[in-house]
Write an enzyme that holds these catalytic residues in place. Structure first.
Site, PDB file in Angstrom:
ATOM      1  N   TYR A  98       1.112  -1.364  -0.016  1.00  0.00           N
ATOM      2  CA  TYR A  98       0.162   0.285   0.129  1.00  0.00           C
ATOM      3  C   TYR A  98       0.929   1.049   0.346  1.00  0.00           C
ATOM      4  CZ  TYR A  98      -4.180  -3.343   0.927  1.00  0.00           C
ATOM      5  OH  TYR A  98      -5.313  -4.427   1.376  1.00  0.00           O
ATOM      6  N   GLU A  99       0.073   2.052  -0.400  1.00  0.00           N
ATOM      7  CA  GLU A  99       1.242   3.462  -0.592  1.00  0.00           C
ATOM      8  C   GLU A  99       1.504   4.208   0.540  1.00  0.00           C
ATOM      9  OE1 GLU A  99      -0.994   6.240  -3.754  1.00  0.00           O
ATOM     10  OE2 GLU A  99      -2.025   6.706  -2.008  1.00  0.00           O
ATOM     11  N   SER A 100       1.133   3.974   1.143  1.00  0.00           N
ATOM     12  CA  SER A 100       1.176   4.646   2.755  1.00  0.00           C
ATOM     13  C   SER A 100       2.868   4.185   2.910  1.00  0.00           C
ATOM     14  CB  SER A 100       0.924   4.217   3.395  1.00  0.00           C
ATOM     15  OG  SER A 100       0.525   2.511   4.458  1.00  0.00           O
TER      16      SER A 100
END
Lengths: 270, 258, 270, 258
Positions: free
Chosen positions: B50-52
């Site tokens: 996930y881009e987090s």
């Protein structure tokens, strides 16, 4: 060396009208209560930088603190629109809001470059996309070795970074863990900084040798603000209040419900 | 046969397209459901990013946001967001990226920025987020979108992220080496790009859906492949796992105040 | 997915004559035993990249494995010269050695850029220094926003990275802690990689959420090689053998003492 | 008065120049001894950074290498080497950087690269390491070097790192905003740059050293400031702490096999 200040004193001293302010926290550790204090102290004409404006900037924009927004994704995550940001952009309420729009990659690179003391961020980006047509701050450089054209944008160098972290020790060093976002970079890229923390501990004790720590001398002020990220979360302290994000959609949809909520929960809740 | 919704069919069709060895850049919503469904069924070793910054995450419930604590706690490790975009996405390590949007055109270019002119928006959408670079950095792109004439349009108002551009070899003319959108999975059918023109054409139709329904829901004269398959209906196992996942998620989100 | 291989098999399969190889480890975690195996397998014409060539490259160069060295500081830390590297450069023994010289900052940035998939590294460097006059790979770009001229060098994209790490788990994920150097970047920048580890554990167990981990699918081969960094060290396992660094000065000073030591301690010590 | 060596005087003079609030980029050898001496005497809060990535390190013994475990174990935290050079050095966070070299000229330009021509070296030295960027990124530079005609030369063979270049405003003409070498501390005396010409001139002479000795050990016609001070002799405390540090170091290095 950082100083321990009250939230009111920190904002009063460090955030000035007209400043460029980056309040970061990528879903995790969003500096919500610091945002509320900026609203209470009625800062004006701020240029607000943030990858995901989220509720915190919806509130600042809706309360008239901002003249410009620099962002890459302006939504209520998993819920929908940021109604106050949209109202400002689409209808100029409560005032006109200029905005500069990037991609996440561009924003993350711009913080990284700012922390690295560089004037620009270089990355492979925006290929075939329309954003460079409407954002004059998206330019390019040509690699002198391969001839490849790469995207270039100015690095972020805010006046002030505001972040929320897990812990500070007595010397004013600050520790983060979990989803780190761009907070370390935002502080290192900024001239001044406020870090609110869940907890102040005597010392950090045994820890990973590569723990993510901002040394005291990179931070201007440390503020003890338990639950300071709510409705966002602090890893190991409390969870994200997902239901509040859903409620916010209703609160912020109309100007009067928004203003009433802010009056009760922010302006009169110091 | 088990009863299912068209939305469930869409998620399940997307999940099936994922392979056990994929490294997948996941977004919130349908992509998250699809990739976790894949992980919980035929692709147990799939890597979800996930881009987090969470790498190799195995959430027990679906996240509401891209950075829920659940994603971090179940991850192999979590890196900073600059590192995520530099080393992991731009570094070319992701095999499949998911995208969606408010508008799509026949070449799978996407708009999540604005309806109407950019400077005088009719509707200001959230914006690109990670999409502009996901679209060009991932090995291939899967798009999940419910179909309809307002979103499947002849011309999108703003190119937030590149699909096949103007078609043909446009991507490679722009210097892009990745495949771009190889599948567009809707609630009605599955599109893939025509090998030459790169126009997205229907290659598989979900059970019970007609060509007319598809044409009706598409804002351009939709084309069908020479041989169009029928999408296999969801199995009881796929449906069971997906529904359990949603049920756990609902329960956890109700309880998130605790 | 990484595979667990013996050291001999890993080197045999992954390191080829003529390859560009980066064996990294900044004082800590130097992949010494992997270097010995490359020597035993008589690899030739390698281009060896490393910030601080150290004993490991002194040995590879002295045994004739290298045709070129790319480096930023070629000394025996705290002791003096790398005699074998000097003999190759100054006298062409055992063969001519081409070299390309950078600064630490340049090398670190070149690995970072390689890991980031970029063709070049951009940084503020080499101002007023002579190295750009003798290294044609040092060029510049001009910032389109400020006009500042910044240094640019090609990113490192080695064929093979070889590093030593603390632990691997059964799935072949690799963990580092302590002085990290540029190892993670070297692996991510390379086409293939060998990671020797002190220990293989069932799983990593409770750990910092931001622990430095290379996922299994970023590594080609994992090799169990306890004390694989000696005379360098592995944090928490054994200390740097500083006295051996001092002894090495004497061993490597003359060709025959060097060859004798290599024969006994490397060639005949598989 | 206590007996001391000229080398001890040099280290102690360098230590005194450091302030409690400095952030110091330390190299191995004399800089490491000087900055840890400062930390153990008048500057307990000084931040020591080693290029191996250790930040705020407080070693009990002096490291032999720039990356000894001792530096990491006693540090506030340790970052990767790319981060060290990007965020911490290039980021402009270091107030004092230490340098030394095989050759220095009157403008404090340094050579640690090569004696003789670059392509046909008489002596191949280790090279620049961090020096080229330390020289321009740190707020100011302290140089520690034992003085002698072979190292204090009229013209260095190679400019590894910039001092004051050709003198005058050369640094600022190159776009450099930092001060460069503000002190050159030797075993005989202390040099500082002339405010105008930026030539390094003698501002303080160590006890018992004569101007003739200094001139003798300098490969250019050395200049003295209008008023030259006498360096205060080492105090018993300074010497005691320094000698303890060296004794602990020697013991630890002998015992490193254990």
């Amino acid at each position: 060396m950082s100083r321990f200040l009250s939230l009111a004193d920190a904002v009063s001293e460090i955030v000035r009208d007209g400043d460029t302010v980056a309040m970061e926290g990528f879903t995790h550790l969003i500096p919500s209560v610091a945002g509320h204090e900026i609203i209470r102290q009625k800062r004006r004409d701020l240029t607000l930088i943030r990858m995901t404006p989220d509720l915190i900037y919806d509130q600042l924009v809706g309360m008239g603190c901002a003249k410009k927004l620099v962002f890459s994704w302006a939504g209520n995550p998993g819920v929908g629109s940021l109604h106050r940001v949209r109202d400002a952009i689409e209808n100029g309420w409560p005032g006109p809001l200029a905005y500069e729009e990037h991609s996440h990659s561009a924003m993350a690179n711009a913080y990284e470059a700012g922390a690295a003391g560089l004037p620009l961020a270089v990355f492979r980006g925006y290929i075939g996309a329309d954003l460079p047509k409407v954002n004059p701050n998206i330019k390019s450089i040509v690699c002198p070795f391969t001839g490849e054209k790469l995207a270039a944008i100015p690095s972020h160098r805010p006046d002030v970074a505001v972040i929320h972290a897990l812990r500070a020790d007595r010397a004013g060093n600050v520790m983060l863990e979990g989803i780190l976002g761009v907070q370390k970079e935002a502080v290192l890229a900024s001239k001044r900084s406020i870090v609110t923390v869940e907890e102040i501990v005597e010392d950090f004790g045994p820890r990973n040798l590569n723990a993510v720590i901002l040394p005291s001398w990179t931070v201007t002020a440390v503020v003890h603000a338990p639950r300071g990220a709510y409705p966002s979360y602090a890893q190991g302290y409390y969870k994200r209040e997902n239901s509040f994000y859903i409620q916010w959609d209703k609160i912020a949809r109309e100007r009067d419900t928004f203003l009433a909520w802010m009056k009760t929960n922010v302006l009169e809740a110091a | 046969m088990v009863d299912y919704t068209s939305n469930e069919m869409m998620t399940i069709a997307a999940a099936r397209a994922l392979r056990n060895e994929d490294v997948c850049f996941v977004g919130i919503g349908a992509p998250s459901a699809a990739s976790n469904l894949a992980r919980l069924t035929h692709a147990p070793d799939i890597t979800l990013i996930y881009e987090s910054g969470t790498i190799g995450t195995k959430p027990n419930v679906l996240p509401l946001s891209i950075g829920d604590g659940e994603l971090c706690e179940t991850a192999l490790t979590t890196v900073s967001v600059p590192e995520m975009f530099r080393y992991w996405l731009q570094g070319g390590r992701v095999t499949v990226g998911f995208l969606g949007g408010a508008q799509i055109d026949r070449y799978a270019n996407l708009n999540t920025t604005v309806v109407g002119p950019y400077d005088k928006p009719k509707v200001r959408l959230p914006g690109g987020g990670g999409a502009p670079e996901i679209a060009t950095s991932c090995g291939e792109i899967f798009i999940i979108m419910a179909q309809g004439k307002r979103s499947f349009v002849d011309k999108i108002d703003f190119v937030t992220s590149l699909g096949h551009g103007e078609g043909g070899d446009h991507r490679s003319r722009l210097g892009v080496k990745t495949k771009g959108p190889t599948r567009l999975i809707t609630d009605l059918c599955i599109f893939s790009p025509d090998p030459q023109s790169k126009e997205m054409i229907v290659v598989s139709i979900h059970p019970g859906v007609t060509r007319e329904q598809i044409a009706e829901a598409t804002g351009w004269p939709v084309k069908f492949a020479a041989s169009v398959e029928e999408t296999a209906a969801p199995t009881a196992n796929e449906l069971g796992v997906l529904r359990d996942l949603h049920a756990r998620t609902k329960q956890a989100q109700g309880a998130s105040n605790a």
